[in-house]
Write an enzyme that holds these catalytic residues in place. Structure first.
Site, short mmCIF file in Angstrom:
data_model
loop_
_atom_site.label_atom_id
_atom_site.label_comp_id
_atom_site.label_asym_id
_atom_site.label_seq_id
_atom_site.Cartn_x
_atom_site.Cartn_y
_atom_site.Cartn_z
N GLU A 105 -7.46 23.78 -24.72
CA GLU A 105 -8.73 23.40 -25.76
C GLU A 105 -9.68 24.43 -25.91
O GLU A 105 -10.43 24.59 -26.85
CB GLU A 105 -9.33 21.94 -25.49
N GLU A 136 6.88 19.41 -7.51
CA GLU A 136 5.66 19.13 -7.02
C GLU A 136 5.70 19.42 -5.55
O GLU A 136 4.61 19.65 -5.00
CB GLU A 136 4.89 17.63 -7.26
#
Length: 323
Positions: A105, A136
């Site tokens: 963004e 992960e």
């Protein structure tokens, strides 16, 4: 994750290779079971929505309790970025996706280069839409991802993990510290390994989830709120805004082109004709156009003054008024 060589063996001879991990998860507030919600699936939809809304309402309070620590992290990150450093988020699963979202963004909102605010997710871009098994669990993978970015001491690495124990996030922070980068650890459990590994530990304790262990809920909301603060306030400190106007917005579509004109209007009170002329003189750069109108300078002069003021519009305006 515990290996099979560390496994516990029960009376039947079966091995439990996850015994240690289960014990770790059981100790986490974000993984706690709430017996009072054990029959939530039997409630009317309106009642479930009411309960969930009440749960969500507690998140801002949890964030507010850590505002001093958040402030310190933001000021430190902004100082590094002012020297040319980058803001890099690193996480897995929901936490990683939130980091990528916040980073993505920044270019349209603040006209940053895509390399200035970066989101790393364990397993790479495909993990945004599909889980990459085992990614992960690797600290080494985090180090390799940061090495690929050619990390510098002016960079800031924010490890994100609701549990505060995710190896990828911890590995990113640990590796970043060895390179002299600033480190922030954002988690939702007290006493987390991630916060301990970072210079700035941000532990937003949101408590047990509505659905046991579903940290995309309150924990995810808390992480999003903090990431909003980190990126937005850092950009304010870097001069990417003028008051509460997004003067570095990138007009990449019709909506943003209209917003650009609205922003220039709000900042200057100029007529539509003046706004169009100023934007034409500055290749559509909102901040430059505002300086053209308020400072009564031409496009090249506005560009020069903003460069000399490190992009801070108020400083550029002050420079015009003193000449």
């Amino acid at each position: 994750m515990t290996s099979t060589t560390d496994a516990n063996t029960d009376a039947s001879g079966a091995t439990d290779s996850y015994g240690e991990l289960r014990a770790q998860l059981a100790a986490l507030t974000t993984e706690a079971f709430r017996p009072e919600l054990a029959e939530i699936d039997r409630l009317p939809t309106a009642e479930i929505a009411r309960i969930m809304n009440g749960e969500d309402a507690t998140v801002p309070t949890a964030v507010a309790e850590r505002l001093p620590q958040i402030t310190a992290a933001i000021d430190a990150a902004a100082a590094r970025m002012a020297r040319g450093g980058r803001l890099i988020y690193a996480g897995a699963g929901t936490a990683g996706r939130l980091g990528v979202l916040d980073a993505s963004e920044c270019p349209p909102t603040f006209n940053t280069d895509p390399t200035e605010v970066v989101g790393l997710i364990a397993g790479g871009p495909s993990a945004m839409v599909k889980a990459v098994e085992g990614a992960e669990d690797s600290k080494e993978l985090a180090g390799a991802d940061l090495d690929a970015l050619k990390l510098t001491a002016d960079d800031t690495v924010v490890g994100i993990s609701a549990s505060g124990r995710t190896p990828y996030a911890i590995g990113a922070v640990e590796h970043a510290r060895t390179q002299g980068a600033l480190t922030v650890g954002l988690s939702c459990n007290a006493g987390s390994a991630l916060a301990a590994a970072a210079e700035h530990g941000l532990e937003i304790v949101t408590g047990p989830e509505l659905l046991t262990g579903s940290t995309r809920l309150k924990a995810g909301t808390a992480q999003k709120l903090v990431l909003n603060m980190i990126s937005t306030i850092t950009m304010i400190r870097l001069g990417k805004t003028y008051g509460n106007l997004m003067v570095d917005v990138r007009a990449s579509n019709e909506k943003l082109r209209a917003r650009s004109r609205h922003i220039v209007s709000l900042a200057t009170g100029a007529s539509d004709a003046e706004i169009e002329a100023a934007l034409a003189a500055t290749d559509g750069e909102v901040k430059n156009a505002i300086l053209v109108v308020l400072g009564q300078v031409d496009g090249p002069t506005a560009a020069r003054l903003l460069t000399e003021s490190d992009g801070h519009l108020r400083a550029a305006l002050a420079a015009v008024r003193t000449t």
